[in-house]
Scaffold this motif. Structure first.
Motif, PDB file in Angstrom:
ATOM      1  N   GLN A  14      81.189  82.943   7.442  1.00 14.89           N
ATOM      2  CA  GLN A  14      80.338  81.777   7.637  1.00 14.89           C
ATOM      3  C   GLN A  14      80.292  80.907   6.386  1.00 14.89           C
ATOM      4  O   GLN A  14      80.290  79.678   6.490  1.00 14.89           O
ATOM      5  CB  GLN A  14      78.930  82.230   8.040  1.00 14.89           C
ATOM      6  N   TRP A  15      80.240  81.538   5.210  1.00 14.48           N
ATOM      7  CA  TRP A  15      80.246  80.755   3.975  1.00 14.48           C
ATOM      8  C   TRP A  15      81.551  79.987   3.830  1.00 14.48           C
ATOM      9  O   TRP A  15      81.567  78.842   3.359  1.00 14.48           O
ATOM     10  CB  TRP A  15      80.036  81.665   2.764  1.00 14.48           C
ATOM     11  N   LYS A  16      82.642  80.612   4.215  1.00 15.10           N
ATOM     12  CA  LYS A  16      83.940  79.942   4.122  1.00 15.10           C
ATOM     13  C   LYS A  16      84.004  78.759   5.068  1.00 15.10           C
ATOM     14  O   LYS A  16      84.474  77.671   4.706  1.00 15.10           O
ATOM     15  CB  LYS A  16      85.062  80.928   4.441  1.00 15.10           C
ATOM     16  N   ILE A  17      83.521  78.970   6.290  1.00 21.71           N
ATOM     17  CA  ILE A  17      83.500  77.880   7.270  1.00 21.71           C
ATOM     18  C   ILE A  17      82.595  76.752   6.782  1.00 21.71           C
ATOM     19  O   ILE A  17      82.926  75.565   6.905  1.00 21.71           O
ATOM     20  CB  ILE A  17      83.015  78.397   8.640  1.00 21.71           C
ATOM     21  N   LEU A  18      81.437  77.121   6.216  1.00 26.76           N
ATOM     22  CA  LEU A  18      80.504  76.125   5.690  1.00 26.76           C
ATOM     23  C   LEU A  18      81.154  75.305   4.588  1.00 26.76           C
ATOM     24  O   LEU A  18      81.035  74.071   4.552  1.00 26.76           O
ATOM     25  CB  LEU A  18      79.251  76.825   5.155  1.00 26.76           C
ATOM     26  N   SER A  19      81.853  75.982   3.682  1.00 24.04           N
ATOM     27  CA  SER A  19      82.487  75.281   2.563  1.00 24.04           C
ATOM     28  C   SER A  19      83.602  74.370   3.040  1.00 24.04           C
ATOM     29  O   SER A  19      83.803  73.277   2.499  1.00 24.04           O
ATOM     30  CB  SER A  19      83.027  76.289   1.538  1.00 24.04           C
ATOM     31  N   GLN A  20      84.339  74.804   4.066  1.00 25.20           N
ATOM     32  CA  GLN A  20      85.396  73.964   4.613  1.00 25.20           C
ATOM     33  C   GLN A  20      84.814  72.710   5.247  1.00 25.20           C
ATOM     34  O   GLN A  20      85.346  71.605   5.074  1.00 25.20           O
ATOM     35  CB  GLN A  20      86.221  74.758   5.630  1.00 25.20           C
ATOM     36  N   GLY A  21      83.717  72.861   5.989  1.00 26.40           N
ATOM     37  CA  GLY A  21      83.051  71.702   6.567  1.00 26.40           C
ATOM     38  C   GLY A  21      82.536  70.762   5.489  1.00 26.40           C
ATOM     39  O   GLY A  21      82.596  69.535   5.633  1.00 26.40           O
ATOM     40  N   PHE A  22      82.042  71.337   4.390  1.00 27.65           N
ATOM     41  CA  PHE A  22      81.539  70.539   3.273  1.00 27.65           C
ATOM     42  C   PHE A  22      82.650  69.687   2.674  1.00 27.65           C
ATOM     43  O   PHE A  22      82.455  68.496   2.399  1.00 27.65           O
ATOM     44  CB  PHE A  22      80.955  71.461   2.205  1.00 27.65           C
ATOM     45  N   VAL A  23      83.811  70.297   2.476  1.00 29.00           N
ATOM     46  CA  VAL A  23      84.939  69.560   1.889  1.00 29.00           C
ATOM     47  C   VAL A  23      85.333  68.387   2.785  1.00 29.00           C
ATOM     48  O   VAL A  23      85.582  67.272   2.307  1.00 29.00           O
ATOM     49  CB  VAL A  23      86.146  70.497   1.667  1.00 29.00           C
ATOM     50  N   VAL A  24      85.384  68.623   4.100  1.00 26.00           N
ATOM     51  CA  VAL A  24      85.735  67.553   5.031  1.00 26.00           C
ATOM     52  C   VAL A  24      84.685  66.445   4.982  1.00 26.00           C
ATOM     53  O   VAL A  24      85.008  65.256   4.987  1.00 26.00           O
ATOM     54  CB  VAL A  24      85.868  68.102   6.468  1.00 26.00           C
ATOM     55  N   GLY A  25      83.396  66.835   4.923  1.00 32.84           N
ATOM     56  CA  GLY A  25      82.331  65.845   4.898  1.00 32.84           C
ATOM     57  C   GLY A  25      82.332  64.991   3.645  1.00 32.84           C
ATOM     58  O   GLY A  25      82.167  63.771   3.706  1.00 32.84           O
TER      59      GLY A  25
ATOM     60  N   GLY B  74      77.960  72.285   7.254  1.00 33.89           N
ATOM     61  CA  GLY B  74      78.725  72.026   6.031  1.00 33.89           C
ATOM     62  C   GLY B  74      79.116  70.561   5.922  1.00 33.89           C
ATOM     63  O   GLY B  74      79.028  69.955   4.845  1.00 33.89           O
ATOM     64  N   ASN B  75      79.540  69.993   7.052  1.00 32.86           N
ATOM     65  CA  ASN B  75      79.903  68.585   7.089  1.00 32.86           C
ATOM     66  C   ASN B  75      78.700  67.709   6.729  1.00 32.86           C
ATOM     67  O   ASN B  75      78.819  66.710   6.009  1.00 32.86           O
ATOM     68  CB  ASN B  75      80.408  68.236   8.493  1.00 32.86           C
ATOM     69  N   ALA B  76      77.521  68.102   7.213  1.00 31.50           N
ATOM     70  CA  ALA B  76      76.301  67.353   6.927  1.00 31.50           C
ATOM     71  C   ALA B  76      75.933  67.424   5.453  1.00 31.50           C
ATOM     72  O   ALA B  76      75.503  66.419   4.860  1.00 31.50           O
ATOM     73  CB  ALA B  76      75.154  67.875   7.785  1.00 31.50           C
ATOM     74  N   VAL B  77      76.086  68.614   4.850  1.00 35.38           N
ATOM     75  CA  VAL B  77      75.790  68.753   3.423  1.00 35.38           C
ATOM     76  C   VAL B  77      76.710  67.836   2.612  1.00 35.38           C
ATOM     77  O   VAL B  77      76.269  67.160   1.661  1.00 35.38           O
ATOM     78  CB  VAL B  77      75.953  70.210   2.960  1.00 35.38           C
ATOM     79  N   GLY B  78      77.992  67.795   2.999  1.00 34.33           N
ATOM     80  CA  GLY B  78      78.913  66.875   2.338  1.00 34.33           C
ATOM     81  C   GLY B  78      78.481  65.437   2.512  1.00 34.33           C
ATOM     82  O   GLY B  78      78.565  64.625   1.577  1.00 34.33           O
TER      83      GLY B  78
ATOM     84  N   PRO C  78      82.235  59.321  19.755  1.00 35.99           N
ATOM     85  CA  PRO C  78      83.051  60.308  19.032  1.00 35.99           C
ATOM     86  C   PRO C  78      84.008  59.653  18.039  1.00 35.99           C
ATOM     87  O   PRO C  78      84.782  58.779  18.400  1.00 35.99           O
ATOM     88  CB  PRO C  78      83.829  61.022  20.156  1.00 35.99           C
ATOM     89  N   GLY C  79      83.902  60.063  16.804  1.00 37.41           N
ATOM     90  CA  GLY C  79      84.797  59.585  15.763  1.00 37.41           C
ATOM     91  C   GLY C  79      85.436  60.766  15.057  1.00 37.41           C
ATOM     92  O   GLY C  79      85.426  61.890  15.569  1.00 37.41           O
ATOM     93  N   PRO C  80      86.014  60.564  13.868  1.00 37.83           N
ATOM     94  CA  PRO C  80      86.687  61.643  13.143  1.00 37.83           C
ATOM     95  C   PRO C  80      85.813  62.870  12.919  1.00 37.83           C
ATOM     96  O   PRO C  80      86.270  64.005  13.045  1.00 37.83           O
ATOM     97  CB  PRO C  80      87.058  60.977  11.813  1.00 37.83           C
ATOM     98  N   SER C  81      84.534  62.662  12.573  1.00 33.16           N
ATOM     99  CA  SER C  81      83.646  63.791  12.315  1.00 33.16           C
ATOM    100  C   SER C  81      83.446  64.635  13.560  1.00 33.16           C
ATOM    101  O   SER C  81      83.511  65.873  13.521  1.00 33.16           O
ATOM    102  CB  SER C  81      82.282  63.276  11.804  1.00 33.16           C
ATOM    103  N   VAL C  82      83.224  63.972  14.691  1.00 34.06           N
ATOM    104  CA  VAL C  82      83.020  64.686  15.953  1.00 34.06           C
ATOM    105  C   VAL C  82      84.287  65.420  16.370  1.00 34.06           C
ATOM    106  O   VAL C  82      84.244  66.580  16.793  1.00 34.06           O
ATOM    107  CB  VAL C  82      82.577  63.708  17.063  1.00 34.06           C
ATOM    108  N   LEU C  83      85.432  64.752  16.243  1.00 32.57           N
ATOM    109  CA  LEU C  83      86.692  65.379  16.627  1.00 32.57           C
ATOM    110  C   LEU C  83      86.978  66.605  15.757  1.00 32.57           C
ATOM    111  O   LEU C  83      87.507  67.616  16.242  1.00 32.57           O
ATOM    112  CB  LEU C  83      87.835  64.367  16.515  1.00 32.57           C
ATOM    113  N   PHE C  84      86.633  66.515  14.483  1.00 26.83           N
ATOM    114  CA  PHE C  84      86.799  67.662  13.593  1.00 26.83           C
ATOM    115  C   PHE C  84      85.977  68.848  14.074  1.00 26.83           C
ATOM    116  O   PHE C  84      86.464  69.986  14.146  1.00 26.83           O
ATOM    117  CB  PHE C  84      86.382  67.282  12.171  1.00 26.83           C
ATOM    118  N   LEU C  85      84.716  68.609  14.427  1.00 25.38           N
ATOM    119  CA  LEU C  85      83.827  69.688  14.853  1.00 25.38           C
ATOM    120  C   LEU C  85      84.248  70.273  16.194  1.00 25.38           C
ATOM    121  O   LEU C  85      84.139  71.485  16.409  1.00 25.38           O
ATOM    122  CB  LEU C  85      82.390  69.173  14.918  1.00 25.38           C
TER     123      LEU C  85
END
Length: 215
Positions: free
Chosen positions: A113-124, A48-52, A23-30
């Motif tokens: 869902q689109w908003k959540i996806l976009s937020q994950g994308f920004v983090v990624g 979203g994180n994966a797309v980023g 577990p690192g930053p990405s996992v902790l975020f999710l």
């Protein structure tokens, strides 16, 4: 035709597995997103994180990521933007911690869902540690006699992201199931949502000072 030698692929997978599973930053975020938003929120955030991450892979494969990794100013800017966004998401989770106890009809599912996806994308895409990993590690498994180096970097990065999506989704689902169990009590789910928000804030602050070798 570009073909990465099987020995290089096997070696890369063996190196990638522990990096992904720990577990690192990405996992902790999710995990924080699943605790705040539930299983679907965590899974969509993972996508979203994966797309980023895929965008970072493409950037690294064609040289842009190298500029960020080698420029202290560019690296620092991306680092602070990513940390600030994590803190923002954590604050939002705290502000709306009671919203999860009310009916979901107030927010359109598709829009949410689109908003959540976009937020994950920004983090990624603002994760400089992923950029440095791709720049520092991927080239070690490239065979210069096997064809286009850019294509090999792209393939290795996409393999890594595919493995990461499976692992990250499993973490998100596990945290989501735990949240559902707590959701039997409105007070408990409010507390759990707040915990997810605090986790995101701490992750954002910690990413400014603690170097991570994991995702």
């Amino acid at each position: 035709m570009t073909a990465i030698p099987s020995s290089n692929l096997i070696a890369f997978v063996l190196v990638a597995i522990p990096i992904i599973l720990i577990p690192g930053p990405s996992v902790l975020f999710l995990i924080g997103r699943s605790l705040s938003l539930g299983k679907m929120g965590g899974v969509v955030s993972s996508l979203g994180n994966a797309v980023g991450g895929v965008v970072l892979v493409v950037a690294v494969a064609f040289g842009v990521g190298t500029i960020i990794a080698q420029s202290v100013i560019a690296f620092t800017v991306v680092k602070y933007l990513g940390a600030a966004y994590l803190i923002y998401l954590g604050v939002q989770a705290l502000r709306h911690r009671n919203a999860h106890t009310t009916t979901a009809e107030k927010t359109p599912v598709a829009l949410s869902q689109w908003k959540i996806l976009s937020q994950g994308f920004v983090v990624g895409i603002t994760n400089p540690k992923s950029t440095v990993f791709f720049v520092a590690v991927l080239p070690q498994f490239v065979s210069f006699g096997a064809g286009s180096v850019q294509v090999q970097l792209l393939v290795l990065g996409l393999i890594f992201m595919a493995m990461a999506v499976i692992s990250d989704t499993a973490w998100a689902l596990a945290a989501g199931f735990a949240r559902d169990w707590f959701a039997r009590s409105p007070r408990r789910i409010t507390t759990l949502s707040a915990t997810g928000g605090v986790a995101l804030i701490l992750l954002g602050v910690g990413s400014l000072f603690v170097p991570h070798a994991t995702r």
